[in-house]
Design an enzyme around this catalytic site. Structure first.
Site, PDB file in Angstrom:
ATOM      1  N   SER A  16      -3.016  11.935  13.860  1.00  0.00           N
ATOM      2  CA  SER A  16      -2.718  13.195  14.278  1.00  0.00           C
ATOM      3  C   SER A  16      -1.850  14.183  13.164  1.00  0.00           C
ATOM      4  O   SER A  16      -0.689  14.140  12.688  1.00  0.00           O
ATOM      5  CB  SER A  16      -2.266  13.355  15.658  1.00  0.00           C
ATOM      6  OG  SER A  16      -1.982  14.457  15.482  1.00  0.00           O
ATOM      7  N   THR A  63      -2.709  14.288  23.546  1.00  0.00           N
ATOM      8  CA  THR A  63      -4.703  14.434  23.153  1.00  0.00           C
ATOM      9  C   THR A  63      -5.146  12.543  23.182  1.00  0.00           C
ATOM     10  O   THR A  63      -4.446  12.051  24.857  1.00  0.00           O
ATOM     11  CB  THR A  63      -4.817  14.340  21.543  1.00  0.00           C
ATOM     12  OG1 THR A  63      -5.461  14.445  20.920  1.00  0.00           O
ATOM     13  CG2 THR A  63      -3.417  12.812  20.528  1.00  0.00           C
ATOM     14  N   LYS A  67      -6.224  13.344  28.302  1.00  0.00           N
ATOM     15  CA  LYS A  67      -6.061  14.870  28.865  1.00  0.00           C
ATOM     16  C   LYS A  67      -6.725  15.368  30.312  1.00  0.00           C
ATOM     17  O   LYS A  67      -6.149  16.116  30.533  1.00  0.00           O
ATOM     18  CB  LYS A  67      -7.298  15.923  28.394  1.00  0.00           C
ATOM     19  CG  LYS A  67      -6.142  16.016  26.213  1.00  0.00           C
ATOM     20  CD  LYS A  67      -7.797  16.795  25.563  1.00  0.00           C
ATOM     21  CE  LYS A  67      -7.398  16.971  24.445  1.00  0.00           C
ATOM     22  NZ  LYS A  67      -8.128  17.363  23.056  1.00  0.00           N
ATOM     23  N   ASP A 103      -8.203  24.353  24.064  1.00  0.00           N
ATOM     24  CA  ASP A 103      -9.386  23.218  23.199  1.00  0.00           C
ATOM     25  C   ASP A 103     -10.347  24.719  23.215  1.00  0.00           C
ATOM     26  O   ASP A 103     -10.694  24.276  21.685  1.00  0.00           O
ATOM     27  CB  ASP A 103      -9.634  22.240  23.484  1.00  0.00           C
ATOM     28  CG  ASP A 103      -8.978  20.552  22.902  1.00  0.00           C
ATOM     29  OD1 ASP A 103      -7.996  21.526  22.283  1.00  0.00           O
ATOM     30  OD2 ASP A 103      -9.317  20.456  23.907  1.00  0.00           O
ATOM     31  N   GLY A 130     -16.314  14.250  26.869  1.00  0.00           N
ATOM     32  CA  GLY A 130     -15.059  13.581  27.702  1.00  0.00           C
ATOM     33  C   GLY A 130     -13.568  15.142  27.432  1.00  0.00           C
ATOM     34  O   GLY A 130     -14.202  15.906  27.622  1.00  0.00           O
ATOM     35  N   ALA A 132     -12.509  16.577  25.716  1.00  0.00           N
ATOM     36  CA  ALA A 132     -12.693  17.648  24.611  1.00  0.00           C
ATOM     37  C   ALA A 132     -13.421  18.461  25.429  1.00  0.00           C
ATOM     38  O   ALA A 132     -13.587  20.006  25.456  1.00  0.00           O
ATOM     39  CB  ALA A 132     -12.785  17.139  23.202  1.00  0.00           C
ATOM     40  N   ASN A 152     -24.065  12.189  26.595  1.00  0.00           N
ATOM     41  CA  ASN A 152     -22.844  11.344  26.474  1.00  0.00           C
ATOM     42  C   ASN A 152     -23.419  10.163  26.478  1.00  0.00           C
ATOM     43  O   ASN A 152     -24.606   9.586  27.421  1.00  0.00           O
ATOM     44  CB  ASN A 152     -21.983  11.792  27.605  1.00  0.00           C
ATOM     45  CG  ASN A 152     -20.553  11.307  27.679  1.00  0.00           C
ATOM     46  OD1 ASN A 152     -20.214  11.102  26.777  1.00  0.00           O
ATOM     47  ND2 ASN A 152     -20.080  10.361  28.909  1.00  0.00           N
ATOM     48  N   THR A 154     -22.056   7.644  28.837  1.00  0.00           N
ATOM     49  CA  THR A 154     -21.862   7.882  29.816  1.00  0.00           C
ATOM     50  C   THR A 154     -22.830   8.182  30.652  1.00  0.00           C
ATOM     51  O   THR A 154     -22.227   9.641  30.954  1.00  0.00           O
ATOM     52  CB  THR A 154     -20.597   6.791  30.077  1.00  0.00           C
ATOM     53  OG1 THR A 154     -20.678   6.007  30.031  1.00  0.00           O
ATOM     54  CG2 THR A 154     -20.497   6.457  31.797  1.00  0.00           C
ATOM     55  N   ARG A 157     -21.274  11.009  33.594  1.00  0.00           N
ATOM     56  CA  ARG A 157     -19.436  12.200  33.122  1.00  0.00           C
ATOM     57  C   ARG A 157     -20.057  13.562  32.607  1.00  0.00           C
ATOM     58  O   ARG A 157     -20.061  14.741  33.187  1.00  0.00           O
ATOM     59  CB  ARG A 157     -19.152  11.164  32.014  1.00  0.00           C
ATOM     60  CG  ARG A 157     -18.208  10.408  32.173  1.00  0.00           C
ATOM     61  CD  ARG A 157     -16.562  10.131  31.303  1.00  0.00           C
ATOM     62  NE  ARG A 157     -16.010   8.675  31.915  1.00  0.00           N
ATOM     63  CZ  ARG A 157     -16.235   7.899  31.277  1.00  0.00           C
ATOM     64  NH1 ARG A 157     -16.289   7.280  30.229  1.00  0.00           N
ATOM     65  NH2 ARG A 157     -15.019   6.549  32.149  1.00  0.00           N
TER      66      ARG A 157
HETATM   67  P1  NDP Z   1     -11.740  11.890  25.293  1.00  0.00           P
HETATM   68  O1  NDP Z   1     -11.577   9.837  25.268  1.00  0.00           O
HETATM   69  O2  NDP Z   1     -11.499  11.614  26.468  1.00  0.00           O
HETATM   70  O3  NDP Z   1     -14.143  11.222  24.930  1.00  0.00           O
HETATM   71  C1  NDP Z   1     -14.238  10.736  24.586  1.00  0.00           C
HETATM   72  C2  NDP Z   1     -15.796  10.358  24.506  1.00  0.00           C
HETATM   73  O4  NDP Z   1     -16.558   9.711  23.290  1.00  0.00           O
HETATM   74  C3  NDP Z   1     -16.536  10.295  25.238  1.00  0.00           C
HETATM   75  O5  NDP Z   1     -17.951  11.174  25.608  1.00  0.00           O
HETATM   76  C4  NDP Z   1     -16.740   8.772  25.366  1.00  0.00           C
HETATM   77  O6  NDP Z   1     -18.324   8.310  25.276  1.00  0.00           O
HETATM   78  C5  NDP Z   1     -17.597   9.293  23.546  1.00  0.00           C
HETATM   79  N1  NDP Z   1     -17.705   7.665  22.912  1.00  0.00           N
HETATM   80  C6  NDP Z   1     -16.145   7.384  23.101  1.00  0.00           C
HETATM   81  N2  NDP Z   1     -16.997   6.253  21.843  1.00  0.00           N
HETATM   82  C7  NDP Z   1     -18.280   6.805  21.569  1.00  0.00           C
HETATM   83  C8  NDP Z   1     -19.384   6.297  20.621  1.00  0.00           C
HETATM   84  N3  NDP Z   1     -18.875   4.630  20.155  1.00  0.00           N
HETATM   85  N4  NDP Z   1     -20.684   6.386  20.354  1.00  0.00           N
HETATM   86  C9  NDP Z   1     -21.010   7.707  21.559  1.00  0.00           C
HETATM   87  N5  NDP Z   1     -19.509   7.825  22.626  1.00  0.00           N
HETATM   88  C10 NDP Z   1     -18.726   7.593  21.585  1.00  0.00           C
HETATM   89  O7  NDP Z   1     -11.641  12.322  24.018  1.00  0.00           O
HETATM   90  P2  NDP Z   1     -11.308  13.446  23.731  1.00  0.00           P
HETATM   91  O8  NDP Z   1     -12.529  14.135  24.380  1.00  0.00           O
HETATM   92  O9  NDP Z   1     -10.202  14.165  24.290  1.00  0.00           O
HETATM   93  O10 NDP Z   1     -11.314  13.409  22.241  1.00  0.00           O
HETATM   94  C11 NDP Z   1     -13.079  13.130  22.079  1.00  0.00           C
HETATM   95  C12 NDP Z   1     -12.876  13.911  20.138  1.00  0.00           C
HETATM   96  O11 NDP Z   1     -12.545  15.411  19.427  1.00  0.00           O
HETATM   97  C13 NDP Z   1     -11.305  12.820  19.762  1.00  0.00           C
HETATM   98  O12 NDP Z   1     -12.360  12.283  17.746  1.00  0.00           O
HETATM   99  C14 NDP Z   1     -10.823  13.709  19.219  1.00  0.00           C
HETATM  100  O13 NDP Z   1      -9.815  13.138  17.810  1.00  0.00           O
HETATM  101  C15 NDP Z   1     -11.399  14.756  19.068  1.00  0.00           C
HETATM  102  N6  NDP Z   1     -10.818  15.981  19.351  1.00  0.00           N
HETATM  103  C16 NDP Z   1     -10.488  16.933  18.203  1.00  0.00           C
HETATM  104  C17 NDP Z   1     -10.052  18.492  17.882  1.00  0.00           C
HETATM  105  C18 NDP Z   1      -9.614  19.437  17.290  1.00  0.00           C
HETATM  106  O14 NDP Z   1      -9.128  20.000  17.730  1.00  0.00           O
HETATM  107  N7  NDP Z   1     -10.224  18.708  15.994  1.00  0.00           N
HETATM  108  C19 NDP Z   1      -9.652  18.963  19.394  1.00  0.00           C
HETATM  109  C20 NDP Z   1      -9.873  17.720  20.573  1.00  0.00           C
HETATM  110  C21 NDP Z   1     -10.023  16.887  20.210  1.00  0.00           C
HETATM  111  P3  NDP Z   1     -18.183   7.644  27.333  1.00  0.00           P
HETATM  112  O15 NDP Z   1     -17.993   9.217  28.521  1.00  0.00           O
HETATM  113  O16 NDP Z   1     -19.656   7.106  27.491  1.00  0.00           O
HETATM  114  O17 NDP Z   1     -17.214   7.002  26.964  1.00  0.00           O
END
Ligand code: NDP
Length: 274
Positions: A16, A63, A67, A103, A130, A132, A152, A154, A157
């Site tokens: 971060s 983060t 969230k 966000d 997720g 974000a 997504n 999954t 979701r």
């Molecule tokens: P969450 O943990 O809440 O959600 C993660 C999401 O990523 C889910 O939809 C999950 O799918 C999916 N996912 C995880 N691994 C994989 C993979 N290998 N292949 C495909 N899909 C995958 O995270 P957030 O939503 O909070 O954050 C998501 C990203 O956004 C992070 O990298 C975060 O750092 C970034 N972010 C950046 C911000 C910015 O200001 N630039 C602000 C907020 C977030 P499933 O549901 O199937 O598990």
């Protein structure tokens, strides 16, 4: 004099840049504050937040992956956090916890103000469902796109989000292998955390064209795998989420300190020296 304490809680959280951004905001606006990096596992989240509150902490950014979990711990929710069902900013006042979500406004400021994108009538694809994504769907739909599709890994979701936001505008859900590609997208947003495993979400090449802006919420000093993929596959523009990061932080800073920092110099500095 004690200095007001803030911080970011996540797991992982070492990547971060929020501490640097808030330090720059504080310098720029002449505010005295301290901002910590707090690595907290999901099972310790509630205890860690209560302890931060008990020991006089003023505010937290929340983060990955907390969230949604933090949603049930707050006493008061802003309208945008309530709509999103996810919280990324906590304020501690009078023994109570206030939850907000910056966000969506952060992403919109970057897309519309910094990058000059026209979202009205656009065909938008979001990869990931997720925390974000929860924060950005409502504000994106307010810009009146033609369609917003959430893909997504999954599917359930993504379906849940469609149910949540169906009354806000034209939103649909699909799995990665079923992304509709009849028309190319004007904007493809990667909101997965796949970067943590060095991966690109598997979505069809036909979803992008020379008219497509690809926006990765993830950010890095070097092009992220998603940005590289988009560049190699002919996207008009491929951008990392530095701008959103700085803009959502500025909104949190404003909530906490009542002062709005100038994001431009901070964005310039952070994306080259982070
Ligand atoms: P969450 O943990 O809440 O959600 C993660 C999401 O990523 C889910 O939809 C999950 O799918 C999916 N996912 C995880 N691994 C994989 C993979 N290998 N292949 C495909 N899909 C995958 O995270 P957030 O939503 O909070 O954050 C998501 C990203 O956004 C992070 O990298 C975060 O750092 C970034 N972010 C950046 C911000 C910015 O200001 N630039 C602000 C907020 C977030 P499933 O549901 O199937 O598990």
């Amino acid at each position: 004099m004690t200095v007001d304490r803030y911080g970011v809680m996540g797991y992982p959280v070492a990547h971060s840049r929020s501490p640097v951004i808030h330090r720059l905001f504080a310098q720029q606006t002449g505010q005295e504050l301290q901002y910590e990096l707090l690595r907290v596992a999901p099972e310790k989240l509630e205890e860690a937040i209560r302890q931060f509150q008990r020991t006089g902490g003023k505010g937290l950014n929340i983060t990955v992956p907390h969230k949604r979990a933090v949603f049930r711990l707050v006493d008061h929710l802003s309208e945008r956090a309530s709509t999103a069902g996810a919280v990324n900013t906590l304020s501690f006042r009078d023994n109570e916890i206030y939850g907000d979500n910056t966000d969506g406004i952060g992403l919109l400021r970057d897309l519309v103000v910094n990058l000059g994108l026209q979202l009205e009538g656009a065909n938008i694809l979001i990869l990931g469902a997720g925390g974000a994504t929860r924060g950005i769907v409502g504000p994106l739909l307010e810009m009146q796109p033609r369609n917003l599709c959430i893909a997504n890994r999954t599917l359930q979701r993504a379906d849940d989000l469609v149910e949540r936001f169906a009354s806000h505008g034209p939103v649909s859900a699909c799995s990665f292998d079923a992304v509709p590609v009849a028309e190319p997208y004007g904007l493809v947003i990667n909101a997965t955390s796949a970067i943590h495993g060095g991966e690109v979400p598997p979505y069809p090449e036909a979803a992008i064209s020379s008219q497509t802006t690809c926006y990765d919420l993830s950010y890095s000093l070097h092009p992220t795998p998603f940005v590289q993929w988009a560049q190699e596959h002919g996207a008009a523009r491929a951008v990392m989420g530095w701008g959103m990061l700085v803009e959502q932080a500025a909104e949190s800073f404003h909530i906490w300190r009542g002062v709005r920092p100038d994001t431009k110099p901070v964005l310039k500095q952070i994306s080259i020296t982070a």
